[in-house]
Design an enzyme around this catalytic site. Structure first.
Site, PDB file in Angstrom:
ATOM      1  N   GLU A  94       0.741  -1.356  -0.015  1.00  0.00           N
ATOM      2  CA  GLU A  94       0.109   0.049  -0.096  1.00  0.00           C
ATOM      3  C   GLU A  94       0.905   1.134   0.206  1.00  0.00           C
ATOM      4  O   GLU A  94       0.655   2.177   0.660  1.00  0.00           O
ATOM      5  CB  GLU A  94      -1.073   0.207   1.266  1.00  0.00           C
ATOM      6  CG  GLU A  94      -2.178  -0.943   1.044  1.00  0.00           C
ATOM      7  CD  GLU A  94      -3.314  -0.425   0.623  1.00  0.00           C
ATOM      8  OE1 GLU A  94      -3.213   0.957   0.176  1.00  0.00           O
ATOM      9  OE2 GLU A  94      -3.950  -1.189  -0.255  1.00  0.00           O
TER      10      GLU A  94
HETATM   11  C1  LIG Z   1       2.534  -9.674   0.924  1.00  0.00           C
HETATM   12  C2  LIG Z   1       2.167  -8.791   0.029  1.00  0.00           C
HETATM   13  C3  LIG Z   1       0.926  -8.460  -0.246  1.00  0.00           C
HETATM   14  C4  LIG Z   1       0.516  -7.869  -1.583  1.00  0.00           C
HETATM   15  N1  LIG Z   1      -0.636  -7.359  -1.704  1.00  0.00           N
HETATM   16  C5  LIG Z   1      -0.765  -6.670  -2.886  1.00  0.00           C
HETATM   17  C6  LIG Z   1      -2.291  -6.601  -3.531  1.00  0.00           C
HETATM   18  O1  LIG Z   1      -3.106  -7.319  -3.130  1.00  0.00           O
HETATM   19  N2  LIG Z   1      -2.305  -5.920  -4.906  1.00  0.00           N
HETATM   20  C7  LIG Z   1      -1.157  -5.523  -5.458  1.00  0.00           C
HETATM   21  O2  LIG Z   1      -1.522  -4.937  -6.658  1.00  0.00           O
HETATM   22  N3  LIG Z   1       0.059  -5.324  -4.833  1.00  0.00           N
HETATM   23  C8  LIG Z   1       0.070  -6.262  -3.611  1.00  0.00           C
HETATM   24  N4  LIG Z   1       1.356  -6.066  -3.389  1.00  0.00           N
HETATM   25  C9  LIG Z   1       2.561  -5.405  -3.818  1.00  0.00           C
HETATM   26  C10 LIG Z   1       3.035  -4.057  -2.896  1.00  0.00           C
HETATM   27  O3  LIG Z   1       1.944  -3.181  -2.876  1.00  0.00           O
HETATM   28  C11 LIG Z   1       4.174  -3.589  -3.734  1.00  0.00           C
HETATM   29  O4  LIG Z   1       5.239  -4.803  -3.195  1.00  0.00           O
HETATM   30  C12 LIG Z   1       4.785  -2.275  -3.041  1.00  0.00           C
HETATM   31  O5  LIG Z   1       3.922  -1.194  -3.604  1.00  0.00           O
HETATM   32  C13 LIG Z   1       6.236  -1.822  -3.570  1.00  0.00           C
HETATM   33  O6  LIG Z   1       6.432  -2.182  -4.782  1.00  0.00           O
HETATM   34  P1  LIG Z   1       7.779  -3.053  -5.239  1.00  0.00           P
HETATM   35  O7  LIG Z   1       7.457  -4.254  -4.497  1.00  0.00           O
HETATM   36  O8  LIG Z   1       7.405  -3.223  -6.692  1.00  0.00           O
HETATM   37  O9  LIG Z   1       8.781  -1.993  -4.835  1.00  0.00           O
HETATM   38  P2  LIG Z   1       9.667  -1.050  -5.694  1.00  0.00           P
HETATM   39  O10 LIG Z   1       8.654   0.019  -6.127  1.00  0.00           O
HETATM   40  O11 LIG Z   1      10.540  -1.646  -6.626  1.00  0.00           O
HETATM   41  O12 LIG Z   1      10.356  -0.263  -4.738  1.00  0.00           O
HETATM   42  C14 LIG Z   1      11.620  -0.684  -4.181  1.00  0.00           C
HETATM   43  C15 LIG Z   1      12.321   0.225  -3.092  1.00  0.00           C
HETATM   44  O13 LIG Z   1      12.515   1.610  -3.905  1.00  0.00           O
HETATM   45  C16 LIG Z   1      11.760   2.651  -3.294  1.00  0.00           C
HETATM   46  N5  LIG Z   1      11.656   3.589  -4.222  1.00  0.00           N
HETATM   47  C17 LIG Z   1      10.659   3.257  -5.539  1.00  0.00           C
HETATM   48  N6  LIG Z   1      10.488   4.366  -6.008  1.00  0.00           N
HETATM   49  C18 LIG Z   1      11.119   5.672  -5.529  1.00  0.00           C
HETATM   50  C19 LIG Z   1      10.940   6.849  -5.654  1.00  0.00           C
HETATM   51  N7  LIG Z   1      10.635   7.491  -6.679  1.00  0.00           N
HETATM   52  N8  LIG Z   1      11.847   7.548  -4.741  1.00  0.00           N
HETATM   53  C20 LIG Z   1      12.155   7.089  -3.692  1.00  0.00           C
HETATM   54  N9  LIG Z   1      12.155   5.652  -3.393  1.00  0.00           N
HETATM   55  C21 LIG Z   1      11.582   4.828  -4.303  1.00  0.00           C
HETATM   56  C22 LIG Z   1      10.726   1.827  -2.668  1.00  0.00           C
HETATM   57  O14 LIG Z   1      10.272   2.905  -1.590  1.00  0.00           O
HETATM   58  C23 LIG Z   1      11.170   0.867  -2.047  1.00  0.00           C
HETATM   59  O15 LIG Z   1      12.004   0.933  -0.905  1.00  0.00           O
HETATM   60  C24 LIG Z   1       1.839  -6.892  -1.932  1.00  0.00           C
HETATM   61  C25 LIG Z   1       3.124  -7.343  -1.456  1.00  0.00           C
HETATM   62  C26 LIG Z   1       3.275  -8.312  -0.801  1.00  0.00           C
HETATM   63  C27 LIG Z   1       4.699  -8.532  -0.175  1.00  0.00           C
END
Ligand SMILES: Cc1cc2nc3c(=O)[nH]c(=O)nc-3n(C[C@H](O)[C@H](O)[C@H](O)COP(=O)(O)OP(=O)(O)OC[C@H]3O[C@@H](n4cnc5c(N)ncnc54)[C@H](O)[C@@H]3O)c2cc1C
Length: 606
Positions: free
Chosen positions: A444
Site C-alpha cells: 500500500e
Molecule cells: C504480502 C504482499 C501483499 C501484497 N498485496 C498486494 C495486492 O493485493 N495487490 C497489489 O497490486 N499489490 C500487492 N502487493 C505489492 C505491494 O504493494 C508492492 O510490493 C509495493 O507497492 C512496493 O512495490 P515493489 O515491491 O515493486 O517495490 P519497488 O517499487 O521496486 O520499490 C523498491 C524500493 O525503492 C523505493 N522507491 C521506489 N520508487 C522510489 C522513488 N521514486 N523515490 C524514492 N524511493 C523509491 C521504495 O520505497 C522501495 O524501498 C503486495 C506485496 C506483498 C509483499
C-alpha cells in the site's frame, strides 16, 4: 499461547470522552442508527467474535499456511467456518450503502471493526479487507448495472474481491503496467497479463472472486495516463446474477513469504480473461486512488493492532517472568526474584508499546471522524465539501500509514525483546507478530513513498506548506487552551514550540529544495517521522486534557484509568517525543553525504 482481548475500555474512552463520537454520529445522516447503545453492542459483539473465533486461529493459521492444488487455494483449517460466521453476521456490509445491501453505518464503524479483526488475526482480516477495496472502487466508479451485479454479493460477503495492480517489473511505478485489455466489440475486453503479490487472489472462502485489474488499452498513451481499470470476475455472472462460467483467470502460484502466511498472496495469470471497463478509459489510476484515504487509514491499523497485541502478551509475561532484583530494592521479597516488570528498561519497552498503541489508536479515530464527513458529503453529492475533507485526510493518511506502521513494527520487536530468548521461539507467538507486521511498511505504498507523497505532493507541490499551516494552527489553538492548568502546561508549551518548528522546517526544506531537487527525497522520511511524532503528541495532549477533566469532575472510567493516561502522556513527552529533534536535524542536512558517492564505489567486492 496468549489470546487477544479487545481493548474496549480504551476504545470507548477515545470514542466517547476524547472525540465525542456520540455527538459526531448524531450530526451524520448515516449516524442515525449509530446510537451509543448500538455502537456499544456492535463493539461488544465484534470484540467477542475476534477474541473467540479469530484469535484462536492466529497461530494455527501461521503454522498451516495456504495450499495450492490444481489451481485451487485452500485456507488453513477453521478459516472457512470463521468466514461463514463473519458473513452470516453481516459484518462485511457494516458501513456499506443500504441500497446495495449494507447497513449504512458510518465509515468509522467499519474501521473500528477492522481494528479489532486486524489485531486478533491480520491474515484473516486481509480477505474481507481486500473485498472492501473492490467494493469502494465499484461503488465510486461502477455503472448501476455493475453495482447491482458485483457490489451486492460483495457487500453480503458471498463474493470476495482483490486489487490487481502489481506486476513483476513494477509495484510503486504503476506507469510501467503491461497487462493488455483488447476490446471485444460486445462491450467486454480480453485481459492478458501477469499480476504478482495479489492478496486473496484465489481462496476457498467465497463462491466467486471479483478482481479489480489495472491494464492498458491498445494505443493507450505511455505511462500513468494510459492505464484503465477493469472488473474481471473469477466466474462470469450468469443471467440471474449467480455464479456462471469459469473465466480465464487463474492462480499460477502462491508466494512463499516471511509472514501473514494464512493470507493467500498469489501470482495471477490473466489468459484472455473477460473483463469489463470500470470508470473512463485511461483514467484507471485516478479511479483507483479516488478517496483512497479511507482505505489507507485501514492499512495504518496494521501499525496500531500489532503494537496492541504484542503489548498485551508482553505485559502478561513481564508480570510473571522473574529475574534478579529491582535496583531500588526487592519488590517481591517472598519470591525467588522480582518480576521483570519492575526493571526500568523493561518498563521502557512496555510503555513504548502502550504509548504507541493508544496514541496511534487516537490518531486513527481522529482521522476516522474526517472520513465520516468525507463519505457523508460525497453521498449527499456535495463534491466540494467531500474534496475539502479528502484533502484534510490526504495530509494525515501518509503520516498515519508511514509513521504508525514503522512504530508498530518497532513495538512488535520490543514485545519480542521483553520475552528475551523465549520471544525468538515460535510457541510464544511473539516472533509471528514481528514477521506478520513487517509487511505493513512495504505494501500500500512503502514508507518512502508515503513520505514523498506527504512532503513532495501534499506539503510542497499542492499547498506550498499550507497543509502544515492549517493542521498546526488547529494543534496550537488546542495547546493554547491548556496553558493554564499546571498538569498540562508543560505538554502544551512543548507542543506550541513544535508547531512553530514544524512550519519553520517546512519553509527551510522548501527553500533548500528550490536549489537542489534531491532535497525532497532526502528529507522526506525524516519529515514524515517528525510529523508523526508531533501528531501523536497532539493526541496525547488531547487524552491528557480529558483525563485531567475527568479526574476533577468524574467520567465513565475509573480514577486509575485516567491517572494511567496522564502517566503515559508524561512518558511519551519525555521519552519518545525527543526523537522528533533527531529527525529535524537530519532532514536539514545537505544532500551531499547521500549523493556524493559514485554508485560504483558503494562496495569494492571484486
Ligand atoms: C504480502 C504482499 C501483499 C501484497 N498485496 C498486494 C495486492 O493485493 N495487490 C497489489 O497490486 N499489490 C500487492 N502487493 C505489492 C505491494 O504493494 C508492492 O510490493 C509495493 O507497492 C512496493 O512495490 P515493489 O515491491 O515493486 O517495490 P519497488 O517499487 O521496486 O520499490 C523498491 C524500493 O525503492 C523505493 N522507491 C521506489 N520508487 C522510489 C522513488 N521514486 N523515490 C524514492 N524511493 C523509491 C521504495 O520505497 C522501495 O524501498 C503486495 C506485496 C506483498 C509483499
Amino acid at each position: 499461547m496468549p489470546v487477544y482481548k479487545a481493548p474496549l475500555r480504551d476504545m470507548k474512552f477515545l470514542l466517547n470522552e476524547v472525540f465525542d463520537y456520540p455527538r459526531h454520529y448524531a450530526s451524520l445522516a448515516s449516524g442515525e442508527n449509530a446510537t451509543p447503545d448500538i455502537v456499544d453492542a456492535i463493539l461488544a459483539e465484534c470484540g467477542k467474535f475476534c477474541e473467540e473465533v479469530l484469535s484462536p486461529l492466529y497461530q494455527s493459521g501461521d503454522e498451516e499456511g495456504c495450499k495450492l492444488e490444481n489451481g485451487e487455494v485452500t485456507t488453513p483449517a477453521g478459516y472457512k467456518e470463521a468466514y461463514n460466521q463473519y458473513m452470516m453476521g453481516g459484518w462485511q456490509g457494516l458501513s456499506a450503502p443500504e441500497e446495495y445491501g449494507g447497513q449504512g453505518l458510518p465509515a468509522s464503524m467499519g474501521l473500528l471493526k477492522q481494528e479489532m479483526m486486524g489485531t486478533a488475526n491480520w491474515s484473516f482480516s486481509m480477505y474481507p479487507g481486500l473485498s472492501l477495496g473492490a467494493m469502494n472502487t465499484i461503488y465510486l466508479h461502477g455503472s448501476e448495472t455493475q453495482k447491482q451485479t458485483y457490489l451486492v454479493p460483495l457487500t453480503e460477503g458471498r463474493w470476495g474481491g482483490t486489487m490487481c495492480l502489481t506486476e513483476p517489473q513494477c509495484g510503486t511505478d504503476l506507469g510501467q503496467v503491461k497487462t493488455k485489455a483488447e476490446p471485444q466489440g460486445d462491450g467486454s475486453y480480453r485481459i492478458t497479463g501477469t499480476k504478482i503479490f495479489i492478496s486473496s487472489g484465489e481462496h476457498d472462502l467465497t463462491e466467486n472472486i471479483v478482481h479489480i485489474v489495472l491494464a492498458r488499452l491498445p494505443d493507450a498513451p505511455k505511462g500513468t495516463r494510459g492505464i484503465s481499470l477493469f472488473i474481471v470476475p473469477k466466474f462470469l455472472p450468469d443471467a440471474s446474477g449467480g455464479v456462471g462460467e469459469r473465466n480465464g483467470v487463474s492462480c499460477g502460484s502462491l508466494e512463499k513469504k516471511m509472514g501473514i502466511k494464512a493470507s493467500a498472496t498469489c501470482v495471477m495469470n490473466f489468459d484472455g480473461a473477460t473483463g469489463y471497463l470500470i470508470g473512463p478509459e485511461n483514467q484507471g489510476l485516478e479511479c483507483m486512488f479516488t478517496f483512497m484515504n479511507t482505505a489507507r487509514i485501514g492499512t495504518a491499523i496494521q501499525g496500531v493492532g500489532p503494537a496492541e497485541l504484542s503489548y498485551q502478551w508482553a505485559l502478561d509475561y513481564a508480570k510473571e517472568r522473574r529475574s534478579m532484583r529491582a535496583l531500588s530494592g526487592k519488590k517481591e521479597p517472598e519470591q525467588v526474584a522480582d518480576a521483570i516488570i519492575h526493571h526500568a528498561d523493561v518498563r521502557r519497552m512496555l510503555l513504548t508499546q502502550k504509548a504507541v498503541a493508544e496514541g496511534g489508536r487516537a490518531m486513527l479515530y481522529y482521522a476516522a471522524r474526517l472520513a465520516d464527513h468525507m463519505v457523508e458529503a460525497h453521498t449527499r453529492g456535495d463534491d466540494r465539501k467531500a474534496e475539502a475533507y479528502d484533502d484534510k485526510l490526504g495530509f494525515l493518511t501518509p503520516i498515519l500509514k508511514g509513521f504508525l506502521t514503522e512504530l508498530g513494527y518497532e513495538c512488535t520487536n520490543l514485545g519480542m525483546q521483553v520475552f528475551g530468548g523465549h520471544g525468538y521461539i515460535r510457541e510464544h507467538g511473539m516472533e509471528q507478530i514481528v514477521r506478520d507486521t513487517r509487511i505493513a511498511t512495504l505494501y500500500e505504498g512503502t514508507t518512502g513513498i508515503q513520505a514523498l507523497d506527504l512532503l513532495g505532493r501534499k506539503v510542497l507541490l499542492m499547498t506550498q506548506g499550507g497543509a502544515v499551516r492549517e493542521f498546526t494552527l488547529k494543534v496550537a489553538n488546542f495547546a493554547r487552551k491548556h496553558l493554564t492548568d499546571k498538569r498540562l502546561r508543560p505538554y502544551a508549551v512543548e507542543l506550541l514550540k513544535l508547531t512553530a518548528q514544524w512550519n519553520l522546517l517546512t519553509v527551510r526544506v522548501m527553500l533548500a529544495a528550490r536549489k537542489d531537487r534531491d532535497v525532497v527525497s532526502s528529507a522526506a522520511n525524516d519529515f514524515l517521522m517528525y510529523s508523526g511524532y508531533v501528531t501523536m503528541a497532539y493526541m496525547w495532549l488531547r487524552q491528557a486534557a480529558v483525563a485531567v477533566d475527568k479526574l476533577d469532575n468524574g467520567g465513565e472510567e475509573s480514577g486509575e484509568f485516567y491517572k494511567a493516561k496522564l502517566a503515559t502522556t508524561e512518558f511519551y513527552f519525555e521519552r519518545l517525543l525527543p526523537r522528533a529533534q533527531t529527525h529535524a536535524t537530519s532532514m536539514l542536512s545537505p544532500t551531499r553525504s547521500l549523493m556524493q558517492m559514485d554508485s560504483d564505489h558503494m562496495a569494492f567486492l571484486d
